[in-house]
Design a protein around this motif. Structure first.
Motif, PDB file in Angstrom:
ATOM      1  N   PRO A  81      25.201  73.444 -87.423  1.00 31.08           N
ATOM      2  CA  PRO A  81      25.193  73.215 -85.977  1.00 31.08           C
ATOM      3  C   PRO A  81      25.658  74.423 -85.165  1.00 31.08           C
ATOM      4  CG  PRO A  81      27.008  72.027 -86.998  1.00 31.08           C
ATOM      5  CD  PRO A  81      26.198  72.625 -88.109  1.00 31.08           C
ATOM      6  N   VAL A  82      26.168  75.434 -85.818  1.00 29.18           N
ATOM      7  CA  VAL A  82      26.669  76.614 -85.118  1.00 29.18           C
ATOM      8  C   VAL A  82      25.530  77.503 -84.579  1.00 29.18           C
ATOM      9  CG1 VAL A  82      26.862  78.195 -87.083  1.00 29.18           C
ATOM     10  CG2 VAL A  82      28.526  78.311 -85.247  1.00 29.18           C
ATOM     11  N   TRP A  83      24.297  77.270 -85.024  1.00 32.11           N
ATOM     12  CA  TRP A  83      23.175  78.109 -84.613  1.00 32.11           C
ATOM     13  C   TRP A  83      22.896  78.043 -83.116  1.00 32.11           C
ATOM     14  CZ3 TRP A  83      20.693  81.905 -87.095  1.00 32.11           C
ATOM     15  CH2 TRP A  83      20.937  82.034 -88.454  1.00 32.11           C
ATOM     16  N   SER A  84      23.143  76.911 -82.496  1.00 36.07           N
ATOM     17  CA  SER A  84      22.938  76.807 -81.046  1.00 36.07           C
ATOM     18  C   SER A  84      23.868  77.746 -80.291  1.00 36.07           C
ATOM     19  CB  SER A  84      23.174  75.377 -80.557  1.00 36.07           C
ATOM     20  OG  SER A  84      22.123  74.543 -80.941  1.00 36.07           O
ATOM     21  N   SER A  85      25.127  77.779 -80.708  1.00 33.89           N
ATOM     22  CA  SER A  85      26.072  78.680 -80.038  1.00 33.89           C
ATOM     23  C   SER A  85      25.776  80.138 -80.374  1.00 33.89           C
ATOM     24  CB  SER A  85      27.512  78.316 -80.382  1.00 33.89           C
ATOM     25  OG  SER A  85      27.696  78.274 -81.775  1.00 33.89           O
ATOM     26  N   LEU A  86      25.323  80.413 -81.596  1.00 31.86           N
ATOM     27  CA  LEU A  86      24.929  81.784 -81.940  1.00 31.86           C
ATOM     28  C   LEU A  86      23.719  82.234 -81.125  1.00 31.86           C
ATOM     29  CD1 LEU A  86      25.316  81.818 -85.835  1.00 31.86           C
ATOM     30  CD2 LEU A  86      26.741  82.991 -84.152  1.00 31.86           C
ATOM     31  N   ASP A  87      22.806  81.315 -80.856  1.00 31.02           N
ATOM     32  CA  ASP A  87      21.634  81.624 -80.046  1.00 31.02           C
ATOM     33  C   ASP A  87      22.057  82.014 -78.629  1.00 31.02           C
ATOM     34  OD1 ASP A  87      18.802  81.819 -79.693  1.00 31.02           O
ATOM     35  OD2 ASP A  87      18.823  79.883 -78.672  1.00 31.02           O
ATOM     36  N   VAL A  88      22.976  81.260 -78.055  1.00 30.61           N
ATOM     37  CA  VAL A  88      23.481  81.572 -76.722  1.00 30.61           C
ATOM     38  C   VAL A  88      24.209  82.919 -76.733  1.00 30.61           C
ATOM     39  CG1 VAL A  88      25.078  80.857 -74.900  1.00 30.61           C
ATOM     40  CG2 VAL A  88      23.650  79.155 -76.046  1.00 30.61           C
ATOM     41  N   ALA A  89      25.049  83.125 -77.738  1.00 33.20           N
ATOM     42  CA  ALA A  89      25.817  84.377 -77.809  1.00 33.20           C
ATOM     43  C   ALA A  89      24.901  85.590 -77.954  1.00 33.20           C
ATOM     44  CB  ALA A  89      26.802  84.318 -78.974  1.00 33.20           C
ATOM     45  N   TYR A  90      23.933  85.521 -78.860  1.00 31.45           N
ATOM     46  CA  TYR A  90      23.042  86.674 -79.054  1.00 31.45           C
ATOM     47  C   TYR A  90      22.249  86.977 -77.783  1.00 31.45           C
ATOM     48  CZ  TYR A  90      19.062  89.497 -79.942  1.00 31.45           C
ATOM     49  OH  TYR A  90      18.105  90.477 -79.815  1.00 31.45           O
ATOM     50  N   HIS A  91      21.645  85.970 -77.193  1.00 34.05           N
ATOM     51  CA  HIS A  91      20.821  86.233 -76.012  1.00 34.05           C
ATOM     52  C   HIS A  91      21.668  86.638 -74.808  1.00 34.05           C
ATOM     53  CE1 HIS A  91      17.658  84.422 -78.465  1.00 34.05           C
ATOM     54  NE2 HIS A  91      16.910  85.270 -77.785  1.00 34.05           N
ATOM     55  N   GLY A  92      22.910  86.175 -74.745  1.00 32.83           N
ATOM     56  CA  GLY A  92      23.819  86.636 -73.693  1.00 32.83           C
ATOM     57  C   GLY A  92      24.155  88.106 -73.843  1.00 32.83           C
ATOM     58  N   ILE A  93      24.449  88.518 -75.077  1.00 34.41           N
ATOM     59  CA  ILE A  93      24.740  89.931 -75.345  1.00 34.41           C
ATOM     60  C   ILE A  93      23.505  90.788 -75.071  1.00 34.41           C
ATOM     61  CG2 ILE A  93      25.225  91.579 -77.211  1.00 34.41           C
ATOM     62  CD1 ILE A  93      27.103  89.396 -78.374  1.00 34.41           C
ATOM     63  N   ALA A  94      22.346  90.310 -75.502  1.00 37.73           N
ATOM     64  CA  ALA A  94      21.109  91.057 -75.269  1.00 37.73           C
ATOM     65  C   ALA A  94      20.821  91.188 -73.775  1.00 37.73           C
ATOM     66  CB  ALA A  94      19.941  90.378 -75.981  1.00 37.73           C
ATOM     67  N   ALA A  95      21.075  90.131 -73.000  1.00 32.42           N
ATOM     68  CA  ALA A  95      20.853  90.187 -71.554  1.00 32.42           C
ATOM     69  C   ALA A  95      21.782  91.210 -70.903  1.00 32.42           C
ATOM     70  CB  ALA A  95      21.056  88.801 -70.934  1.00 32.42           C
ATOM     71  N   LEU A  96      23.056  91.212 -71.313  1.00 30.82           N
ATOM     72  CA  LEU A  96      24.001  92.202 -70.765  1.00 30.82           C
ATOM     73  C   LEU A  96      23.616  93.623 -71.163  1.00 30.82           C
ATOM     74  CD1 LEU A  96      27.412  90.378 -71.231  1.00 30.82           C
ATOM     75  CD2 LEU A  96      26.238  90.882 -69.087  1.00 30.82           C
ATOM     76  N   PHE A  97      23.236  93.802 -72.424  1.00 27.42           N
ATOM     77  CA  PHE A  97      22.791  95.117 -72.879  1.00 27.42           C
ATOM     78  C   PHE A  97      21.590  95.599 -72.080  1.00 27.42           C
ATOM     79  CE2 PHE A  97      24.389  95.773 -77.536  1.00 27.42           C
ATOM     80  CZ  PHE A  97      25.689  95.679 -77.088  1.00 27.42           C
ATOM     81  N   TYR A  98      20.602  94.732 -71.917  1.00 31.18           N
ATOM     82  CA  TYR A  98      19.399  95.131 -71.194  1.00 31.18           C
ATOM     83  C   TYR A  98      19.679  95.383 -69.717  1.00 31.18           C
ATOM     84  CZ  TYR A  98      15.221  95.661 -73.921  1.00 31.18           C
ATOM     85  OH  TYR A  98      14.250  96.171 -74.753  1.00 31.18           O
ATOM     86  N   LEU A  99      20.597  94.635 -69.127  1.00 32.90           N
ATOM     87  CA  LEU A  99      20.949  94.902 -67.733  1.00 32.90           C
ATOM     88  C   LEU A  99      21.570  96.287 -67.600  1.00 32.90           C
ATOM     89  CD1 LEU A  99      21.133  93.977 -64.802  1.00 32.90           C
ATOM     90  CD2 LEU A  99      23.360  92.949 -65.360  1.00 32.90           C
TER      91      LEU A  99
END
Length: 153
Positions: A81-99
């Motif tokens: 069940p941790v994959w949902s939170s990992l999905d949010v964390a990865y895409h959040g980091i990617a969004a900040l990196f891309y910004l």
């Protein structure tokens, strides 16, 4: 009472990745991230230029988004069940990196406006800025919908 059936994950697998709302953004993220990577790689880089960070972000996010996409396709995300939170964390980091990369690419393009040896090189820089902001928007939308899915699970 829980509205979901026990044992069934809210995360998709296989071809379901192409039908769920946050996950349909994988392909556009790869396309626009790859375009940023190609355009930055083809431009002329000066010594005091932040395009190294842009290149790192575009390559990092392209590779990890592709790996993340493959993990979803083969169904590894169903194991915990941790994959949902990992999905949010990865895409959040990617969004900040891309910004941050988008701002750096914009700054480099403005600084190189007068120093551009060719108009074609300047156009490539402008295209990289546009595609970088589009990739940022895609990652932000993905993280928002992933957060809604995480909260609902």
């Amino acid at each position: 009472m829980d509205s979901t059936t026990p044992g069934i994950s809210a995360l998709p697998r296989g071809l379901g990745v192409f039908t769920t709302l946050p996950d349909i953004f994988f392909i556009p993220e790869l396309v626009f991230g790859g375009l940023v990577w190609i355009l930055v790689a083809s431009t002329k880089v000066l010594l005091a230029n932040p395009q190294g960070w842009v290149m790192f972000v575009s390559v990092f996010c392209f590779v990890f988004t592709f790996l993340w996409f493959l993990l979803f396709m083969i169904g590894v995300n169903q194991s915990s069940p941790v994959w949902s939170s990992l999905d949010v964390a990865y895409h959040g980091i990617a969004a900040l990196f891309y910004l941050s990369a988008s701002v750096a690419q914009s700054s480099a393009t403005i600084a190189l406006q007068d120093n551009s040896s060719t108009f074609k090189s300047y156009q490539e820089d402008i295209a990289a800025v546009v595609f970088s902001y589009i990739a940022t928007l895609l990652y932000v939308i993905h993280v928002l919908f992933s957060a809604f899915r995480w909260k609902a699970s």
